[in-house]
Design an enzyme around this catalytic site. Structure first.
Site, PDB file in Angstrom:
ATOM      1  N   ARG A  90       4.734  -2.499   1.435  1.00  0.00           N
ATOM      2  CA  ARG A  90       4.029  -3.422   1.446  1.00  0.00           C
ATOM      3  C   ARG A  90       2.600  -3.427   0.995  1.00  0.00           C
ATOM      4  NH1 ARG A  90       7.732  -7.111   3.525  1.00  0.00           N
ATOM      5  NH2 ARG A  90       9.393  -6.418   5.021  1.00  0.00           N
ATOM      6  N   ILE A  91       2.195  -5.081   0.931  1.00  0.00           N
ATOM      7  CA  ILE A  91       1.240  -4.982   0.493  1.00  0.00           C
ATOM      8  C   ILE A  91      -0.151  -4.826   1.762  1.00  0.00           C
ATOM      9  CG2 ILE A  91      -1.419  -6.076  -0.287  1.00  0.00           C
ATOM     10  CD1 ILE A  91       1.137  -6.584  -2.518  1.00  0.00           C
ATOM     11  N   ASN A 106      -1.736   6.502  -2.971  1.00  0.00           N
ATOM     12  CA  ASN A 106      -0.662   5.829  -3.475  1.00  0.00           C
ATOM     13  C   ASN A 106       0.040   6.229  -4.033  1.00  0.00           C
ATOM     14  OD1 ASN A 106       1.220   3.156  -3.404  1.00  0.00           O
ATOM     15  ND2 ASN A 106       0.449   2.852  -5.082  1.00  0.00           N
ATOM     16  N   THR A 107       1.414   6.511  -4.411  1.00  0.00           N
ATOM     17  CA  THR A 107       2.099   6.355  -5.941  1.00  0.00           C
ATOM     18  C   THR A 107       2.717   5.817  -6.328  1.00  0.00           C
ATOM     19  OG1 THR A 107       4.323   7.343  -4.741  1.00  0.00           O
ATOM     20  CG2 THR A 107       3.169   9.273  -5.084  1.00  0.00           C
ATOM     21  N   HIS A 108       2.757   5.270  -7.722  1.00  0.00           N
ATOM     22  CA  HIS A 108       3.273   3.800  -8.699  1.00  0.00           C
ATOM     23  C   HIS A 108       4.455   4.788  -9.658  1.00  0.00           C
ATOM     24  CE1 HIS A 108       3.390  -0.015  -9.629  1.00  0.00           C
ATOM     25  NE2 HIS A 108       3.420   0.446 -11.235  1.00  0.00           N
ATOM     26  N   ALA A 141      -7.662  -2.644  -2.245  1.00  0.00           N
ATOM     27  CA  ALA A 141      -7.735  -4.396  -1.548  1.00  0.00           C
ATOM     28  C   ALA A 141      -6.060  -4.794  -2.280  1.00  0.00           C
ATOM     29  CB  ALA A 141      -8.364  -4.967  -0.886  1.00  0.00           C
ATOM     30  N   GLY A 142      -6.176  -4.372  -3.791  1.00  0.00           N
ATOM     31  CA  GLY A 142      -5.760  -4.899  -4.651  1.00  0.00           C
ATOM     32  C   GLY A 142      -4.245  -4.398  -4.602  1.00  0.00           C
ATOM     33  N   ASP A 144      -1.967  -1.952  -6.634  1.00  0.00           N
ATOM     34  CA  ASP A 144      -2.192  -0.990  -8.196  1.00  0.00           C
ATOM     35  C   ASP A 144      -3.276  -1.229  -8.861  1.00  0.00           C
ATOM     36  OD1 ASP A 144       0.282  -0.707  -6.584  1.00  0.00           O
ATOM     37  OD2 ASP A 144       1.605  -1.801  -8.611  1.00  0.00           O
TER      38      ASP A 144
END
Length: 209
Positions: A90-91, A106-108, A141-142, A144
């Site tokens: 969820r953003i 965060n992980t991506h 707030a973007g 990633d």
């Protein structure tokens, strides 16, 4: 260092963190684990490990803003030093980011800034790159787009499917996440001071997740 972890799926990355804490290899406390819907395997894993859990069900709120505000309130109630998005799909809003500014990790599964968004593995394969990987970064707030903390590269093999590639990325992602968390807990990785986000900065992306 106290953390609150947020999950949406199986919680495999989180399990690696739980295991490292239990083994004494990671000097932090998991204050609670939260999810955006009931019945996730990540919550089940956490409960089985004796951790406190909570669910802020996205579908139970009339608006995204109400859900987001409640998620922020519950997370803050645990007084975390850091909030970890561990497969949390969820953003969150600019208001959530502001509340945990420079403390939301965060992980991506791609080498940002390439292939942001929910389909990083699929997009990398479709583009035809030979190397992808994983990123741990501070969320803003973007989508990633926050400052990168660390990355690892993973070769894309000719025989790879999206699933096989993602599994190999996950192996590196788990190791990298633990490495970063250890560095933060021990002071080896400096904190980041993100610029304040203007209201509405993330509005264009809110329909994506």
């Amino acid at each position: 260092m106290r953390i609150v972890a947020l999950v949406s799926g199986t919680g495999s990355n989180l399990q690696a963190v739980i295991d490292a804490v239990r083994a004494g290899d990671l000097p932090l406390e998991i204050a609670a684990v939260g999810a955006d819907r009931p019945g996730t395997r990540g919550i089940e894993r956490s409960a089985e490990a004796g951790l406190e859990t909570f669910v802020v069900d996205f579908k139970a709120f009339a608006s995204r803003a109400e859900w987001d505000a409640e998620l922020a309130r519950v997370c803050a109630s645990y007084e975390p030093d850091l909030v970890l998005s561990s497969g949390f799909m969820r953003i969150v809003s600019a208001e959530f980011i502001a509340r945990f500014r420079g403390r939301y990790l965060n992980t991506h599964p791609a080498l940002l800034p390439a292939f942001p968004g929910a389909h990083g593995v699929r997009d990398a394969m479709a583009y035809g790159v030979k190397v992808t990987g994983c990123t741990v970064h501070w969320a803003d707030a973007g989508v990633d787009t926050g400052p990168i903390v660390a990355q690892r590269a993973v070769e894309i093999r000719p025989e790879d499917t999206e699933d096989s590639l993602h599994e190999r990325i996950k192996v590196q992602e788990r190791e990298l996440l633990i490495e970063v968390l250890r560095g933060l807990a021990e002071g080896g990785i400096p904190s980041v001071d993100l610029p304040e986000q203007s209201p509405g900065a993330d509005d264009a992306d809110q329909s994506r997740r």
